[in-house]
Design a protein around this motif. Structure first.
Motif, PDB file in Angstrom:
ATOM      1  N   ARG A   1      -1.380   7.448  -9.627  1.00  0.00           N
ATOM      2  CA  ARG A   1      -1.838   6.314 -10.422  1.00  0.00           C
ATOM      3  C   ARG A   1      -2.113   6.728 -11.871  1.00  0.00           C
ATOM      4  O   ARG A   1      -2.770   7.740 -12.134  1.00  0.00           O
ATOM      5  CB  ARG A   1      -3.111   5.710  -9.814  1.00  0.00           C
TER       6      ARG A   1
ATOM      7  N   ASN B   1       4.911   6.004   0.611  1.00  0.00           N
ATOM      8  CA  ASN B   1       3.539   5.465   0.515  1.00  0.00           C
ATOM      9  C   ASN B   1       2.722   6.090  -0.614  1.00  0.00           C
ATOM     10  O   ASN B   1       1.495   6.097  -0.578  1.00  0.00           O
ATOM     11  CB  ASN B   1       2.802   5.631   1.848  1.00  0.00           C
TER      12      ASN B   1
ATOM     13  N   SER C   1       1.079   6.329  -4.358  1.00  0.00           N
ATOM     14  CA  SER C   1       0.505   5.364  -5.300  1.00  0.00           C
ATOM     15  C   SER C   1       0.986   5.665  -6.716  1.00  0.00           C
ATOM     16  O   SER C   1       0.665   6.719  -7.274  1.00  0.00           O
ATOM     17  CB  SER C   1      -1.024   5.426  -5.254  1.00  0.00           C
TER      18      SER C   1
ATOM     19  N   GLU D   1       0.678   3.111  -9.163  1.00  0.00           N
ATOM     20  CA  GLU D   1       0.177   1.990  -9.957  1.00  0.00           C
ATOM     21  C   GLU D   1      -0.092   2.415 -11.402  1.00  0.00           C
ATOM     22  O   GLU D   1      -0.747   3.424 -11.664  1.00  0.00           O
ATOM     23  CB  GLU D   1      -1.109   1.425  -9.351  1.00  0.00           C
TER      24      GLU D   1
ATOM     25  N   SER E   1       3.726   2.211  -3.887  1.00  0.00           N
ATOM     26  CA  SER E   1       3.156   1.156  -4.722  1.00  0.00           C
ATOM     27  C   SER E   1       3.404   1.490  -6.190  1.00  0.00           C
ATOM     28  O   SER E   1       2.818   2.430  -6.724  1.00  0.00           O
ATOM     29  CB  SER E   1       1.649   1.026  -4.473  1.00  0.00           C
TER      30      SER E   1
ATOM     31  N   ASN F   1       3.123  -0.904  -8.634  1.00  0.00           N
ATOM     32  CA  ASN F   1       2.602  -2.060  -9.351  1.00  0.00           C
ATOM     33  C   ASN F   1       2.270  -1.707 -10.801  1.00  0.00           C
ATOM     34  O   ASN F   1       1.583  -0.725 -11.077  1.00  0.00           O
ATOM     35  CB  ASN F   1       1.311  -2.577  -8.694  1.00  0.00           C
TER      36      ASN F   1
ATOM     37  N   ASN G   1       6.462  -1.729  -3.403  1.00  0.00           N
ATOM     38  CA  ASN G   1       5.871  -2.822  -4.166  1.00  0.00           C
ATOM     39  C   ASN G   1       6.059  -2.544  -5.660  1.00  0.00           C
ATOM     40  O   ASN G   1       5.460  -1.623  -6.201  1.00  0.00           O
ATOM     41  CB  ASN G   1       4.378  -2.950  -3.830  1.00  0.00           C
TER      42      ASN G   1
END
Length: 201
Positions: free
Chosen positions: A20, A36, A38, A40, A58, A60, A78
């Protein structure tokens, strides 16, 4: 905040790790796993991802500039409100991925698997989708001006209200495409009419 610059990673498993807000610049990742993971609000600039697995990752609000994601898997990833500027995505698979709110600025998305994706009302000018699989996708009211959709699989694709002026549309199966309300230039309209059996004089 994680920062990588000018580094090479090959066959590394980053699954489940926290990227992230990471900043990646001019890095190369070959056959790495990001299952899986992250991502973001992460950013990549001039990075290369080759045959990497982003299953369930993710991404995002992540931002990618002039990076390459070639032959990568984004299955069930995502990408909500992510942004890809001048990126090379050739051969990547977006099966069941979340693309709502994505921003695509130019770039090469040829040979990608984009079946059943929803890209309604998107500005996709000058993006290359050569031989991309867009079967069943919805591009309703999207701006596709000067896109290259040559030989793309547009079977059952919704192009209703889309702006197709100046786009390359060689090999489009018009009889299976919804083009109600789409904007076309004269040459495209003639090609469409002829493909449907009309005599244009």
């Amino acid at each position: 905040m994680l920062t990588y610059t000018d580094q090479l990673f090959e066959g590394v498993d980053f699954s489940g790790e926290d990227f992230r807000e990471a900043e990646l610049m001019r890095c190369t990742f070959k056959k790495c796993k990001f299952i899986n993971t992250s991502f973001e609000e992460a950013s990549t600039t001039s990075c290369r991802f080759e045959e990497c697995d982003f299953h369930g990752a993710s991404l995002n609000a992540s931002i990618h500039t002039e990076s390459a994601f070639t032959n990568c898997s984004f299955e069930m990833a995502n990408l909500f409100v992510s942004k890809f500027t001048a990126c090379k995505m050739t051969g990547s698979d977006f099966t069941r991925s979340e693309l709502n709110g994505i921003t695509i600025v130019k770039g090469d998305w040829s040979y990608t698997n984009l079946r059943h994706v929803k890209l309604d009302k998107q500005i996709l000018k000058e993006v290359r989708f050569v031989e991309a699989d867009l079967m069943g996708a919805s591009l309703e009211k999207s701006d596709l001006r000067k896109c290259d959709l040559s030989r793309a699989n547009l079977n059952q694709t919704n192009l209703g209200g889309a702006d197709l002026r100046g786009a390359e549309l060689e090999g489009v199966p018009w009889s299976t495409v919804n083009v109600k309300g789409a904007r076309m230039d004269i040459a495209q309209a003639i090609t469409l009419l002829r493909s449907l059996g009309a005599k244009v004089e």
